[in-house]
Design an enzyme around this catalytic site. Structure first.
Site, PDB file in Angstrom:
ATOM      1  N   ASP A  11      35.701 -23.641 -24.201  1.00  0.00           N
ATOM      2  CA  ASP A  11      35.999 -25.061 -24.031  1.00  0.00           C
ATOM      3  C   ASP A  11      36.089 -25.671 -25.418  1.00  0.00           C
ATOM      4  O   ASP A  11      35.096 -25.683 -26.168  1.00  0.00           O
ATOM      5  CB  ASP A  11      34.890 -25.755 -23.232  1.00  0.00           C
ATOM      6  N   ASP A 130      38.456 -28.055 -10.589  1.00  0.00           N
ATOM      7  CA  ASP A 130      37.092 -28.531 -10.796  1.00  0.00           C
ATOM      8  C   ASP A 130      36.639 -29.199  -9.501  1.00  0.00           C
ATOM      9  O   ASP A 130      37.147 -30.265  -9.135  1.00  0.00           O
ATOM     10  CB  ASP A 130      37.046 -29.524 -11.961  1.00  0.00           C
TER      11      ASP A 130
END
Length: 255
Positions: A11, A130
């Site tokens: 990330d 997500d």
């Protein structure tokens, strides 16, 4: 039988690899190129690169970092972050990516999936999801790279995945926002629910904290791979040790 894939995730924010808990409290954990090269050398099957602030900021992924990472690794490389057009997909692939992951941009414009699959093939288009459990249902969230902009789309996770597959997605990465960074194990309930309706490969994401969690997800679901970040970044699990452990427990992995 296909081997199960172990996939570290980077990330990325402001040129550094960061990690938080349940998508909040981000802290820097290392350099992008250094970690990519390290995981490749330790036996990772693939690498995923998320420019997490690209979509919330309305920009596309930084190509320069894609090039730098691709030069250092020899494993499949998936890139995500504000990829909103076929032209951007093409540039990311030219920079060295093997697959394009679409999350918020596909929610903004679902036709982007069709366009990408038509141009580059379904095997090249990954759906990032997500998902969060809210009031007894699983919903898809967008702009999760920015806590201030994170929003519930009010789309049920299962419904969105079914639509995306019908549009040409070749693989789905399911990230449980409830489990993310907590290290209590993958969200088996969510994964089983999705696999019941999803005909393409599913990658589990969110929740790994120890080697037993990887064994658990492979033993109790039929996911094709397990993606993780914190557990690798902070040295809780080494990929080579993990693969030996899984092999000892009858999980087929690439050694």
């Amino acid at each position: 039988m296909l081997t199960k894939r172990i996939i570290p995730c980077l990330d990325v924010k402001k040129g550094k690899v960061i990690k938080g808990i349940r998508f909040e409290g981000h802290r820097v954990v290392g350099g992008i190129v250094e970690l990519a090269k390290f995981y490749c050398n330790r036996g990772a099957d693939e690498l995923v690169f998320y420019d997490i602030t690209a979509s919330p900021q309305g920009r596309s992924v930084d190509y320069s970092w894609v090039i730098k990472v691709a030069e250092q690794i020899n494993i499949p490389f998936t890139v995500a972050g504000g990829i909103r057009s076929v032209d951007t997909m093409r540039e990311v692939l030219r920079a060295g990516a093997d697959k394009i992951s679409l999350n918020s941009p596909a929610l903004e414009n679902p036709d982007l999936i069709n366009q990408g699959a038509k141009e580059f093939g379904s095997q090249c288009i990954v759906l990032g999801v997500d998902s969060k459990y809210v009031d007894g249902e699983d919903y898809v969230f967008m702009y999760t790279g920015s806590p201030q902009k994170t929003a519930n789309t009010n789309l049920k996770t299962v419904d969105w995945i079914k639509e995306a597959v019908s549009r040409g997605v070749g693989e789905v990465v399911v990230n449980s926002m409830d489990a993310d960074g907590v290290k209590n194990g993958y969200d088996l309930r969510l994964l089983k629910k999705i696999q019941a309706v999803c005909p393409v490969p599913v990658i589990a994401s969110g929740g790994a904290g120890k080697m037993e969690h990887f064994l658990e997800v492979f033993a109790q679901t039929n996911v094709d791979g397990a993606l993780a970040a914190s557990v690798f970044h902070f040295g809780d699990v080494d990929i080579q040790d993990l693969k030996k452990y899984l092999t000892q427990n009858q999980v087929i992995v690439r050694l």
